[in-house]
Design an enzyme around this catalytic site. Structure first.
Site, PDB file in Angstrom:
ATOM      1  N   HIS A 249      -4.865   5.121   4.165  1.00 57.23           N
ATOM      2  CA  HIS A 249      -4.869   6.552   4.429  1.00 57.23           C
ATOM      3  C   HIS A 249      -5.724   6.867   5.658  1.00 57.23           C
ATOM      4  O   HIS A 249      -5.409   7.756   6.437  1.00 57.23           O
ATOM      5  CB  HIS A 249      -5.394   7.294   3.204  1.00 57.23           C
ATOM      6  CG  HIS A 249      -5.134   8.764   3.264  1.00 57.23           C
ATOM      7  ND1 HIS A 249      -3.873   9.287   3.131  1.00 57.23           N
ATOM      8  CD2 HIS A 249      -5.949   9.805   3.495  1.00 57.23           C
ATOM      9  CE1 HIS A 249      -3.945  10.596   3.248  1.00 57.23           C
ATOM     10  NE2 HIS A 249      -5.195  10.944   3.470  1.00 57.23           N
TER      11      HIS A 249
ATOM     12  N   ARG B 245       5.600  11.752   2.635  1.00 56.31           N
ATOM     13  CA  ARG B 245       5.254  10.912   1.471  1.00 56.31           C
ATOM     14  C   ARG B 245       4.742  11.824   0.353  1.00 56.31           C
ATOM     15  O   ARG B 245       3.548  12.093   0.240  1.00 56.31           O
ATOM     16  CB  ARG B 245       4.168   9.908   1.860  1.00 56.31           C
ATOM     17  CG  ARG B 245       4.630   8.796   2.802  1.00 56.31           C
ATOM     18  CD  ARG B 245       3.465   7.868   3.132  1.00 56.31           C
ATOM     19  NE  ARG B 245       3.888   6.590   3.662  1.00 56.31           N
ATOM     20  CZ  ARG B 245       3.973   6.301   4.960  1.00 56.31           C
ATOM     21  NH1 ARG B 245       3.695   7.213   5.865  1.00 56.31           N
ATOM     22  NH2 ARG B 245       4.354   5.091   5.346  1.00 56.31           N
TER      23      ARG B 245
ATOM     24  N   ARG C  11      10.483  12.408   0.746  1.00 54.91           N
ATOM     25  CA  ARG C  11      10.735  11.260  -0.120  1.00 54.91           C
ATOM     26  C   ARG C  11      10.198  11.559  -1.509  1.00 54.91           C
ATOM     27  O   ARG C  11       9.074  12.053  -1.655  1.00 54.91           O
ATOM     28  CB  ARG C  11      10.017  10.026   0.439  1.00 54.91           C
ATOM     29  CG  ARG C  11      10.132   8.834  -0.497  1.00 54.91           C
ATOM     30  CD  ARG C  11       9.540   7.601   0.092  1.00 54.91           C
ATOM     31  NE  ARG C  11       8.086   7.634   0.075  1.00 54.91           N
ATOM     32  CZ  ARG C  11       7.336   6.704   0.642  1.00 54.91           C
ATOM     33  NH1 ARG C  11       7.898   5.706   1.305  1.00 54.91           N
ATOM     34  NH2 ARG C  11       6.024   6.767   0.593  1.00 54.91           N
TER      35      ARG C  11
ATOM     36  N   GLU D   4      14.259  -0.620   1.824  1.00 59.90           N
ATOM     37  CA  GLU D   4      12.970  -1.314   1.936  1.00 59.90           C
ATOM     38  C   GLU D   4      12.906  -2.538   1.038  1.00 59.90           C
ATOM     39  O   GLU D   4      11.842  -3.116   0.845  1.00 59.90           O
ATOM     40  CB  GLU D   4      11.807  -0.357   1.677  1.00 59.90           C
ATOM     41  CG  GLU D   4      11.905   0.455   0.420  1.00 59.90           C
ATOM     42  CD  GLU D   4      10.784   1.486   0.280  1.00 59.90           C
ATOM     43  OE1 GLU D   4       9.808   1.442   1.027  1.00 59.90           O
ATOM     44  OE2 GLU D   4      10.911   2.330  -0.619  1.00 59.90           O
TER      45      GLU D   4
ATOM     46  N   ASN E 127       7.728  -1.317   6.296  1.00 60.00           N
ATOM     47  CA  ASN E 127       6.461  -1.811   5.720  1.00 60.00           C
ATOM     48  C   ASN E 127       6.745  -2.648   4.477  1.00 60.00           C
ATOM     49  O   ASN E 127       6.259  -3.766   4.325  1.00 60.00           O
ATOM     50  CB  ASN E 127       5.534  -0.651   5.349  1.00 60.00           C
ATOM     51  CG  ASN E 127       5.316   0.313   6.501  1.00 60.00           C
ATOM     52  OD1 ASN E 127       5.487  -0.066   7.650  1.00 60.00           O
ATOM     53  ND2 ASN E 127       4.969   1.538   6.198  1.00 60.00           N
ATOM     54  N   ASP E 128       7.556  -2.082   3.588  1.00 54.98           N
ATOM     55  CA  ASP E 128       7.895  -2.839   2.380  1.00 54.98           C
ATOM     56  C   ASP E 128       8.977  -3.874   2.657  1.00 54.98           C
ATOM     57  O   ASP E 128       8.936  -4.987   2.117  1.00 54.98           O
ATOM     58  CB  ASP E 128       8.346  -1.887   1.265  1.00 54.98           C
ATOM     59  CG  ASP E 128       7.151  -1.308   0.529  1.00 54.98           C
ATOM     60  OD1 ASP E 128       6.229  -2.080   0.217  1.00 54.98           O
ATOM     61  OD2 ASP E 128       7.134  -0.089   0.286  1.00 54.98           O
TER      62      ASP E 128
ATOM     63  N   ARG F 143       1.524  -6.780   1.807  1.00 54.08           N
ATOM     64  CA  ARG F 143       1.087  -5.954   2.938  1.00 54.08           C
ATOM     65  C   ARG F 143      -0.384  -5.549   2.845  1.00 54.08           C
ATOM     66  O   ARG F 143      -0.975  -5.083   3.818  1.00 54.08           O
ATOM     67  CB  ARG F 143       1.983  -4.711   3.070  1.00 54.08           C
ATOM     68  CG  ARG F 143       1.897  -3.743   1.918  1.00 54.08           C
ATOM     69  CD  ARG F 143       3.007  -2.705   1.957  1.00 54.08           C
ATOM     70  NE  ARG F 143       2.592  -1.456   2.543  1.00 54.08           N
ATOM     71  CZ  ARG F 143       3.310  -0.327   2.503  1.00 54.08           C
ATOM     72  NH1 ARG F 143       4.510  -0.336   1.938  1.00 54.08           N
ATOM     73  NH2 ARG F 143       2.884   0.771   3.040  1.00 54.08           N
TER      74      ARG F 143
ATOM     75  N   CYS G 282      11.584   4.549   9.217  1.00 52.95           N
ATOM     76  CA  CYS G 282      10.378   5.354   9.013  1.00 52.95           C
ATOM     77  C   CYS G 282       9.156   4.475   8.745  1.00 52.95           C
ATOM     78  O   CYS G 282       8.061   4.982   8.563  1.00 52.95           O
ATOM     79  CB  CYS G 282      10.570   6.369   7.891  1.00 52.95           C
ATOM     80  SG  CYS G 282      10.854   5.603   6.291  1.00 52.95           S
TER      81      CYS G 282
HETATM   82  C1  PEP Z   1       7.801   1.602   4.130  1.00 54.06           C
HETATM   83  O1  PEP Z   1       7.728   0.883   3.135  1.00 54.06           O
HETATM   84  O2  PEP Z   1       8.086   1.189   5.267  1.00 54.06           O
HETATM   85  C2  PEP Z   1       7.520   3.052   4.029  1.00 54.06           C
HETATM   86  C3  PEP Z   1       7.752   3.871   5.032  1.00 54.06           C
HETATM   87  O3  PEP Z   1       6.969   3.527   2.885  1.00 54.06           O
HETATM   88  P1  PEP Z   1       5.443   3.301   2.451  1.00 54.06           P
HETATM   89  O4  PEP Z   1       4.699   2.781   3.637  1.00 54.06           O
HETATM   90  O5  PEP Z   1       4.942   4.624   1.998  1.00 54.06           O
HETATM   91  O6  PEP Z   1       5.588   2.308   1.344  1.00 54.06           O
HETATM   92 MG    MG Z   2       7.638   1.697   1.140  1.00 55.09          MG
END
Ligand code: PEP
Ligand code: MG
Length: 538
Positions: free
Chosen positions: A188, A295, A331, A429, A452-453, A463, A500
């Protein structure tokens, strides 16, 4: 000169003095006193000061992040005034003849223990609040309070780590940079720094020592370094670097109002990622075309209990109204794994990242899901809304979601509640979703790739685990192939496709994404203008 290294999560150079942010000192001395009246007066004065601070924090949080996240400071004011709490403290001072710090500490411990022993999750959650207000009182009493409100001028924050409830307290106009010992690129703190356009380092090998407080420092967000007491040559070199970075940023202002279009004439929708209502300012300041990822779980994270339909409706409506018809993609709740919320009472899991999270929770806790969907559809009348669902792996899940969506729409129609046109999309993801994107695409309006995921699941690299950094390659061919496949399948079935995840802002890949046919990139607001420039060069 002391030099420490961290991982940069936002570029830029900041020069200023250090503000060492530490959680209030907990250790208290037990001292017998004679003048109980004077001690009671000390306690009353500290209480008054704490109350003033909490009122200020409530107002600030209300403006910065919205009413519902601010409520916590309202709860703290009520607890501070609680009769049992106060009688216990004054009793220890008067009857046991103990100092105020000790009386507050003992009362805090006893009340927290009592709350923790309760069955009810909500009441158990109050233990942390009792600790919080007791810590505040103790640090006022013993003069160790290093509160963000006390920041005299814009400063470089140095901290072990920052919790969302702490970052919310800072006066954003007084932050030059953030340097933390812990944290990750997706924490964060990192998101806050990117939203605010200030350099930030995480996992920095810096000692959190009071002796650094007030000393001059330079944070180089390009190199991932912090210089404490910089020597003349370093100061001169970094001042030049800062000047150049500032000039470049000023030049970027020229990008405002320009179209995000490639040299070949392809328009890319350039949207922003946000975590709360308060981030809309940054979206507008950076001239973003819309919001590609809100988010929504941060709304839940900021509350002590399930946010009601009304609270959610107000938040979504505010964002949609402020965006004045520009697209806003919200989301649905994505908790579980690293984002734990006590009141959900989720079971402990051996492997939470592969566990009960996101859409899996929503599909099995239908009442929670429906509350959010009702709030979303009600808000849809106030702007251009898209709803997207996280962690999808199958067509079956989309079918189940759509059934619930239809139920909600029917309920609202029966209640004569107006709703707008809403696009429905899913996050890609998981490798399963990317590989079967040809099967999923006919069922949705859009895909948004959560890199990211997608990266963590494709590469089998957690991660959150900093020690795997050397194995992690964000440009791994497997990830790029999955992205390409997803875009192609979306287009084949008439859906649009965006990114995203953090990779969307990676300028080394911009040209490649454009070549692949990406329709949208949603990034932290602070990256918008730079990315627009990059896209216009493609
Ligand atoms: C992701 O997983 O890329 C994503 C945008 O969601 P978060 O980072 O909130 O898991
Ligand atoms: Mg994610």
């Amino acid at each position: 000169m002391i030099v420490r290294e961290g991982k940069s999560v936002f570029k830029g150079v900041a020069i200023g003095s250090i503000f060492v942010y530490r959680k209030a000192e907990k250790a208290v001395n037990k001292v017998e006193i004679e003048d109980t009246a004077a001690e009671l007066a000390r306690f009353e004065a500290a209480k008054e000061k704490a109350m003033e601070q909490l009122k200020g924090l409530y107002e600030k949080a209300r403006v910065d992040v919205g009413e519902e996240e601010a409520m916590i400071f309202d709860v703290h004011q009520m607890l501070l005034d609680d009769l049992d709490y106060n009688e216990s403290i004054t009793g220890i001072i008067e009857n046991d003849k103990m100092n105020a710090e000790y009386a507050v500490f003992m009362t805090g411990e006893q009340m927290a223990a009592m709350f923790l022993s309760m069955e009810d999750d909500y009441m158990r959650g109050r233990a942390a609040d009792i600790h919080d207000i007791s810590d505040r009182l103790i640090s006022i009493l013993n003069g160790t309070q290093v509160s963000p409100e006390a920041m005299p001028e814009p400063v470089i924050i140095v901290a072990e780590d920052l919790a969302p409830s702490e970052t919310v307290q800072f006066d954003k106009s007084k932050l030059l940079a953030i340097v933390t010992q812990k944290g990750s690129a997706n924490s964060h703190t990192a998101i806050l720094a990117r939203t605010m356009n200030i350099p930030s380092l995480v996992t920095t090998d810096i000692e959190i020592e009071q002796q650094y407080h007030g000393r001059q420092a330079i944070v180089d967000g390009f190199a991932g370094l912090i210089y404490i007491d910089p020597d003349e040559a370093t100061l001169e070199k970094l001042t030049k670097k800062k000047k150049k970075a500032d000039e470049q940023r000023a030049l970027l202002q020229e990008m405002k109002g320009k179209e995000t279009v490639t040299k070949g004439g392809k328009h890319i929708h350039l949207y922003s990622n946000i975590g709360g209502v308060g981030d809309v300012d940054a979206v507008l300041e950076n001239d973003s075309e819309g919001i590609g990822l809100f988010r929504s779980e941060f709304l839940y994270l900021g509350c002590d209990d399930y946010p009601s339909e009304e609270v959610q409706f107000e938040a979504y409506k505010t964002v949609l109204s402020r965006m004045e018809g520009k697209k806003v993609i919200i989301r649905t709740l994505d908790i579980g794994a690293d984002k734990q919320i006590d009141y959900f009472d989720l079971p402990k899991e051996d492997n939470p990242a592969l566990g009960y999270r996101a859409i899996r929770i929503c599909l099995t806790r239908k009442e929670v899901f429906k509350t959010q969907l009702r709030a979303l559809f009600r808000a849809s009348a106030f702007g251009t809304l898209g709803i997207m669902f996280p962690m999808i792996i199958s067509v079956k899940e989309i079918e189940q979601i759509k059934e619930i969506v239809e139920e909600v729409k029917l309920e609202l129609a029966r209640e004569d509640v107006p709703v707008g046109e809403v696009e429905l999309g899913i996050m890609i993801e998981t490798p399963a979703a990317a590989v079967t994107s040809d099967l999923l695409a006919p069922h949705v309006d859009f895909f948004s790739i959560g890199t990211n995921d997608l990266s963590q699941y494709t590469l089998a690299i957690d991660r959150q685990n900093q020690s795997l950094d050397n194995f992690f390659d964000p440009h791994h061919e497997a990830i790029l192939r999955l992205i390409q496949m997803t875009i192609e399948n979306a287009h084949k079935y008439g859906a649009w496709c965006g990114i995203c995840g953090e990779l969307g802002a990676d300028e080394e890949l911009t040209a490649k994404f454009v070549q692949m046919g990406i329709d949208e990139l949603s990034v932290s607001p602070g990256y918008t203008l730079e990315l627009r420039k990059r896209i216009r060069e493609c």
